[in-house]
Design an enzyme around this catalytic site. Structure first.
Site, PDB file in Angstrom:
ATOM      1  N   LYS A  93       0.833  -1.206   0.000  1.00  0.00           N
ATOM      2  CA  LYS A  93       0.000   0.000   0.000  1.00  0.00           C
ATOM      3  C   LYS A  93       0.867   1.255   0.000  1.00  0.00           C
ATOM      4  CE  LYS A  93      -3.974   1.882   2.600  1.00  0.00           C
ATOM      5  NZ  LYS A  93      -4.897   1.616   3.733  1.00  0.00           N
ATOM      6  N   SER A 168      -9.363   2.250   2.418  1.00  0.00           N
ATOM      7  CA  SER A 168      -8.297   2.936   1.702  1.00  0.00           C
ATOM      8  C   SER A 168      -7.285   1.999   1.041  1.00  0.00           C
ATOM      9  CB  SER A 168      -7.555   3.880   2.667  1.00  0.00           C
ATOM     10  OG  SER A 168      -6.975   3.168   3.742  1.00  0.00           O
ATOM     11  N   SER A 192     -10.601  -0.478   6.123  1.00  0.00           N
ATOM     12  CA  SER A 192      -9.764  -0.224   4.955  1.00  0.00           C
ATOM     13  C   SER A 192      -9.098  -1.459   4.372  1.00  0.00           C
ATOM     14  CB  SER A 192      -8.691   0.819   5.283  1.00  0.00           C
ATOM     15  OG  SER A 192      -9.276   2.092   5.404  1.00  0.00           O
TER      16      SER A 192
END
Length: 498
Positions: A93, A168, A192
């Protein structure tokens, strides 16, 4: 020539299949000498270069260093070395620091920020032998249920490019669903990890709060210190349940700069190995928001599989902590932490707006606004109530081994880039609700810090993935992970988008 062409086609099919194989299967093929890390990495890069133009999952490619790492992995294996992820292509990420790559969190003022050190989890991936292909896209400041920002643009759901992959960790979920690497690491404070897994048809695990060190998963404006975060965790994403455990075993453990000085990890084994021995509470209704029909069907699909497998399944329990208060506490803790760095002018404006609320207004919108101006005393009171809920969960998990429930009320929704997210709405079976109200299911595990595993549970009538979460007892992460494995065998798991 015909024979040569058939051979080329066979090799092409082989590598297409490898792109979607589990990390565990790839590790076995690497150990057996059936494929090299260089071959896996080249094929993953070729797939990204071919398919990511429309998905936009990999926002910061690192292909040259990935190829070098793959060559190093093959040389290490030739020397007789073997590590958990040796030679396996993975993604990370964007919000994790990787030396030599930008860390922006999607925030334009920080588009040029380049950290000098890897995040502790990136270091653990590399120590385990993983080959990092690059970074995956995120929303602005990691503050959305979608994944778009001005620097890297919009990530599309591989199942329907007009819909979000979630956020996210949406870039990571989209990458996995597209065959861009076998594993990814993300983070979770408001679903997320779990929401993108649910929207994209993959697996994710939100670990127990504090189980995995988070140093270096930090906004670019802040130093990478070994801080104990409230609510937020880092965790694994994969295409199979067993791969989640494989990656969690690499990630789990205290920060060597703090608790790691004195503490050693000793996760207890799963409570049971057979589906028939599990005791599971199934929830599909929340007092503050309805559950959409597609998600309800997914929950019931899992419940039916549990019953068919001989598990003891309950639909209600007096031991379950109050869901309304749980959602309220979660919103208070989440929002008060998120706005702690607001400038004083904004804070004063918020105080005025909060003071104008009616005392009778107990909507989640009102809860969020009041939380924006929390005092330390307010936070302490909420934290004390959280401890009451934690004790309630301990009592519940004396009677049950896991809780099955939704992650969000709907499958992936269409892209919505309205500038003010507080004005957005989520459509649940034709009725609109405040956008952030959909977080109540994710908050059920987040507020008390419980582990939760997101698993695929079929598809909606429109063909979109639907997932559910398996919530387990604190620090008993292996229990929901094992249940996820058993359910994968029973109802199936990841399927590549067509």
């Amino acid at each position: 020539m015909y024979g040569v062409e058939r051979l080329r086609q066979a090799v092409k099919v082989k590598f297409m299949e490898l792109n979607f194989q589990a990390a565990e299967e790839l590790a076995a093929a690497l150990r057996a000498g059936e494929v090299s890390s260089a071959e896996l990495t080249d094929e993953a890069i070729a797939r990204i270069e071919r398919d990511d133009k429309v998905i936009n999952a990999i926002c910061v490619p690192d292909f040259d260093r990935a190829r070098a790492a793959a060559r190093d992995a093959d040389q290490a294996r030739a020397r007789g070395e073997d590590r958990p992820l040796l030679g396996i292509p993975v993604t990370v990420k964007e919000s994790y620091n990787i030396a030599g790559l930008p860390t922006t969190w999607g925030m334009p003022p920080h588009r040029s920020y380049m950290p000098a050190e890897d995040a502790v989890q990136v270091s653990r991936l590399k120590a385990a032998g993983a080959v990092v292909l690059g970074k995956t896209n995120v929303p602005l400041g990691l503050q959305d249920i979608q994944s778009f920002n001005e620097i890297y643009g919009t990530t599309n759901n591989p199942w329907d490019h007009g819909r979000t992959p979630g956020g996210s960790s949406g870039g990571s979920a989209a990458a996995l669903a597209s065959g861009f690497g076998a594993l990814s690491i993300g983070s979770d404070i408001a679903g997320s990890l779990r929401t993108p897994a649910h929207f994209c048809g993959v697996y994710a695990h939100k670990p127990t709060l504090g189980l995995a060190a988070n140093r270096g998963m930090v906004p670019p404006s802040e130093p990478a210190l070994p801080a104990d975060l409230d609510l937020a965790v880092v965790g694994p994403m994969a295409r199979t349940a067993r791969d989640l455990t494989l990656l969690l075993d690499v990630m789990a453990g205290p920060d060597p700069l703090t608790l790691g000085v004195a503490h050693r990890l000793a996760l207890p084994p799963a409570r049971h190995e057979r589906l028939c021995d599990f005791r599971v509470l199934v929830l599909d209704e929340h007092p503050l928001i309805p559950t959409g029909s597609a998600v309800r069907a997914g929950v019931n699909r899992v419940a039916d599989a549990l019953v068919d497998g001989g598990a003891r399944v309950g639909r209600r329990s007096p031991l379950l902590p109050d869901l309304t208060e749980a959602a309220t506490l979660y919103m208070r803790l989440l929002i008060s932490g998120s706005v702690a760095r607001f400038p004083i002018e904004s804070h004063e404006q918020l105080r005025t707006r909060a003071a104008g609320l009616s005392a009778d207004d107990q909507s989640l919108d009102a809860v969020r606004l009041r939380a924006m101006v929390f005092s330390h005393r307010d936070w302490m009171e909420a934290n004390n109530r959280r401890e009451v809920h934690r004790h309630g969960w301990r009592q519940l998990f004396a009677e049950f081994d896991a809780v099955v429930c939704p992650i969000t009320p709907t499958p992936a929704f269409p892209h919505d880039h309205s500038p003010n997210p507080l004005e957005r709405r989520i459509d649940i079976d034709g009725v609109e609700y405040p956008y952030f109200d959909q977080l109540v299911w994710a908050g059920l595990a987040t507020m008390p810090g419980l582990p939760a595993t997101a698993i695929p549970a079929g598809r909606s009538p429109e063909g979109l993935p639907v997932g559910v979460q398996l919530i387990g007892p604190m620090f008993e992460d292996r229990t929901p992970l094992r249940l996820a494995e058993l359910l994968e065998q029973k109802i199936g798991g990841f399927h590549a988008p067509k």
